[in-house]
Design a protein around this motif. Structure first.
Motif, PDB file in Angstrom:
ATOM      1  N   UNK A   1      45.331  31.326  26.835  1.00 22.59           N
ATOM      2  CA  UNK A   1      43.919  31.542  27.087  1.00 22.59           C
ATOM      3  C   UNK A   1      43.613  32.304  28.363  1.00 22.59           C
ATOM      4  N   UNK A   2      44.635  32.620  29.156  1.00 23.05           N
ATOM      5  CA  UNK A   2      44.411  33.405  30.379  1.00 23.05           C
ATOM      6  C   UNK A   2      43.914  34.799  29.985  1.00 23.05           C
ATOM      7  N   UNK A   3      42.886  35.251  30.649  1.00 25.75           N
ATOM      8  CA  UNK A   3      42.262  36.543  30.324  1.00 25.75           C
ATOM      9  C   UNK A   3      43.302  37.664  30.343  1.00 25.75           C
ATOM     10  N   UNK A   4      43.287  38.470  29.280  1.00 28.30           N
ATOM     11  CA  UNK A   4      44.264  39.561  29.161  1.00 28.30           C
ATOM     12  C   UNK A   4      44.140  40.546  30.311  1.00 28.30           C
ATOM     13  N   UNK A   5      42.920  40.797  30.769  1.00 36.84           N
ATOM     14  CA  UNK A   5      42.724  41.760  31.855  1.00 36.84           C
ATOM     15  C   UNK A   5      43.318  41.249  33.158  1.00 36.84           C
TER      16      UNK A   5
ATOM     17  N   UNK B   1      46.224  43.144  35.163  1.00 36.80           N
ATOM     18  CA  UNK B   1      46.048  43.506  36.573  1.00 36.80           C
ATOM     19  C   UNK B   1      47.213  43.006  37.412  1.00 36.80           C
ATOM     20  N   UNK B   2      47.686  41.793  37.112  1.00 33.68           N
ATOM     21  CA  UNK B   2      48.810  41.242  37.867  1.00 33.68           C
ATOM     22  C   UNK B   2      50.070  42.064  37.631  1.00 33.68           C
ATOM     23  N   UNK B   3      50.282  42.502  36.399  1.00 33.48           N
ATOM     24  CA  UNK B   3      51.459  43.326  36.104  1.00 33.48           C
ATOM     25  C   UNK B   3      51.343  44.675  36.810  1.00 33.48           C
ATOM     26  N   UNK B   4      50.117  45.234  36.804  1.00 31.62           N
ATOM     27  CA  UNK B   4      49.908  46.526  37.470  1.00 31.62           C
ATOM     28  C   UNK B   4      50.166  46.432  38.973  1.00 31.62           C
ATOM     29  N   UNK B   5      49.980  45.235  39.538  1.00 30.01           N
ATOM     30  CA  UNK B   5      50.237  45.039  40.972  1.00 30.01           C
ATOM     31  C   UNK B   5      51.730  44.910  41.268  1.00 30.01           C
ATOM     32  N   UNK B   6      52.544  44.897  40.209  1.00 26.89           N
ATOM     33  CA  UNK B   6      53.988  44.839  40.406  1.00 26.89           C
ATOM     34  C   UNK B   6      54.582  43.452  40.327  1.00 26.89           C
TER      35      UNK B   6
ATOM     36  N   UNK C   1      52.087  32.348  39.761  1.00 23.37           N
ATOM     37  CA  UNK C   1      50.954  32.677  40.624  1.00 23.37           C
ATOM     38  C   UNK C   1      49.662  32.988  39.870  1.00 23.37           C
ATOM     39  N   UNK C   2      49.762  33.217  38.543  1.00 23.67           N
ATOM     40  CA  UNK C   2      48.556  33.564  37.790  1.00 23.67           C
ATOM     41  C   UNK C   2      48.363  32.632  36.596  1.00 23.67           C
ATOM     42  N   UNK C   3      49.317  32.626  35.676  1.00 22.31           N
ATOM     43  CA  UNK C   3      49.116  31.922  34.413  1.00 22.31           C
ATOM     44  C   UNK C   3      49.002  30.405  34.593  1.00 22.31           C
ATOM     45  N   UNK C   4      49.989  29.806  35.269  1.00 21.63           N
ATOM     46  CA  UNK C   4      49.941  28.356  35.418  1.00 21.63           C
ATOM     47  C   UNK C   4      48.744  27.878  36.244  1.00 21.63           C
ATOM     48  N   UNK C   5      48.419  28.528  37.374  1.00 19.70           N
ATOM     49  CA  UNK C   5      47.225  28.063  38.097  1.00 19.70           C
ATOM     50  C   UNK C   5      45.957  28.126  37.256  1.00 19.70           C
TER      51      UNK C   5
END
Length: 518
Positions: free
Chosen positions: A108-112, A116-121, A130-134
């Motif tokens: 359910x984590x927003x695709x955008x 964005x996290x992947x684009x940040x490297x 740092x993104x999905x679990x929180x």
């Protein structure tokens, strides 16, 4: 006022059973979370396995709790009777909501946000921590919350396999027709479920409201949770060791079991006390439901328990009913030794046959004396029988054939203890109870004579594993000492003292031993 006084007088017992209940729920939920959350993450990364894993978890959750307990008992390492098996079962029940919510939360984590996290490297590992679990933690905690509340309810049933907890009081109350005991178990269990739901709900709300900029280090939280679980397990192990009925550093030398009704607990107490008087260390595993005593005896989980020859002959050995008392005993004695390596002790002196019971007022008004006398009234009567009576070869099907009975509707099938309450309350008109039950007198019920001699004899005996009798000669000595020592009148009186006068089985057993000079 009386109920408040009961709570005040029995608070040490209530505290102990509540702590047992809470420990079962906390440990099982924590272990389920440690298994279910990583498994949910893995299934998100490998979706082809998702449907299969969720299907298996779903099937496990639909298995009735008593059936699951029974299936787990014979398994090595994770089986047996007591808290270990209950913990395993609770873990299995808790896995589905935790796994499902973990998958739902991460997916359910927003695709955008993810892009964005992947684009940040960010690496896949950084993306997860740092993104999905929180962002998914609120949904995951909702699954843990559901699992914990389910655990509080299922842990109540775990008392049927000797795991302790508040279900012990509920089962005792149903057997003894004592609302105080039922409330003493049900009220704390309900309060515990509400408290767990509230506490985890507050935590869930805080996690859902937390902004990404204030996310915390989930690895640290995981390590802290693991450390807390290890500490809790250590405390639980220390508590179990401190409260175990052993001397020094030795384990109990003999385990006495009993089934889950009053008479069995009294008999278990009698033999346990007689063994302790001879210096034998005894662990009590009482109030085991269904055929758990037999299964536990064969599996070596208990060493000795009371049984009835008719039950052993028909329900365990699978023979058709036989009315010859001596022949039934000799068959059971020989086959138990050959098939199970179990010694059948001499008869204790009384029989606990099936008792067809009606209300005393009906028996006096209609002049009912035998089972045949109820045939004219059966078409307008409602029958209620325990599950055991319905399913046994010497039970309902043969009973109605032998007496040509036709009831108004199919019998209501319920727990044996509840049939007494239903009969007294007028919900049913005839039941099948136990002939020595103290509730017969306490509720003004009348036992009808088995004039067609349908039911086989149910002589009370003690069963002991041959290895135990060889290792502990005091066990065989006590069995011989008890031969013919308990009359039917004495057993019914002892049952009445527990069920009617609210005395403890241990106290009643102690008084009987004193009267007998045992």
């Amino acid at each position: 006022m009386e109920r408040l006084q009961f709570f005040a007088q029995n608070w040490p017992l209530l505290l102990r059973l509540t702590s047992e209940h809470l420990v079962l729920v906390v440990i099982s939920t924590a272990i389920a979370a440690l298994i279910g959350i990583p498994l949910g993450i893995l299934l998100v990364r490998h979706p082809r396995w998702k449907d299969l894993a969720l299907g298996i978890a779903g099937v496990l959750q639909t298995v009735p709790s008593l059936a699951l307990f029974g299936l787990l008992i014979p398994l090595p390492l994770i089986g047996g009777i007591g808290a270990r098996t209950a913990t395993v079962a609770l873990i299995l029940y808790a896995l589905l909501p935790i796994i499902r919510n973990t998958i739902t939360g991460i997916e359910g984590v927003d695709r955008h946000v993810r892009e964005a996290a992947i684009a940040m490297g960010m690496t896949p590992r950084q993306l997860l921590w740092q993104v999905e679990l929180p962002l998914a933690m609120g949904v995951i905690m909702a699954g843990v919350r559901v699992a914990a509340v389910i655990g509080v309810g299922v842990a109540t049933i775990a008392a049927a396999i000797g795991a302790g907890g508040l279900g012990t009081l509920i089962f005792r109350g149903l057997r003894a027709n004592d609302d105080r005991l039922i409330l003493a178990g049900a009220v704390p269990a309900a309060m515990m479920a509400l408290a767990v739901d509230w506490a985890l709900g507050r935590l869930e709300s805080r996690l859902r409201a937390r902004r990404p900029s204030r996310t915390f280090d989930l690895r640290a939280v995981g390590l802290a949770g693991s450390a807390a679980l290890v500490l809790l397990l250590a405390i639980f192990s220390a508590w179990r060791f401190a409260t175990a009925p052993t001397a020094g550093l030795t384990k109990p030398r003999l385990v006495v079991g009993s089934k889950d009704f009053t008479e069995q607990v009294i008999l278990g107490e009698i033999i346990a006390q007689m063994l302790e008087a001879r210096g034998v260390e005894v662990e009590r595993r009482f109030e085991l439901g269904g055929n758990l005593c037999h299964n536990a005896l064969i599996a070596g989980q208990i060493d000795l328990y009371p049984e009835y020859t008719g039950t052993a002959y028909t329900a365990i050995l699978g023979h058709p009913p036989l009315t010859d008392v001596r022949a039934v005993y000799e068959h059971v004695q020989r086959e138990y030794l050959e098939k199970f390596d179990v010694i059948v002790g001499p008869p204790l002196g009384f029989r606990n046959d099936f008792a067809i019971l009606v209300r005393g007022a009906d028996a006096r008004r209609l002049r009912l004396r035998t089972i045949s006398d109820i045939a004219p009234y059966a078409p307008s009567w409602r029958a209620g029988f325990g599950q055991d009576f319905i399913s046994r070869s010497d039970g309902y099907a043969g009973f109605v054939r032998a007496y040509n009975l036709r009831f108004a509707a199919p019998p209501r099938e319920m727990d044996l203890a509840l049939t007494y309450r239903a009969l007294a309350a007028g919900e049913v008109d005839v039941i099948a109870g136990n002939s020595t039950d103290g509730l017969i007198a306490a509720l003004d019920l009348v036992q009808l004579e088995d004039d067609r001699r349908y039911f086989p004899p149910y002589e009370a005996v003690m069963l002991v594993r041959r290895e135990t009798a060889t290792r502990i000669p005091e066990a065989r000595e006590v069995l011989e000492r008890l031969a013919g020592s308990i009359s039917t009148a004495e057993m019914r009186q002892m049952n009445y003292e527990v069920d009617g006068e609210r005395r403890s089985p241990a106290e009643v057993a102690r008084a009987w031993r004193a009267r007998k000079g045992f």
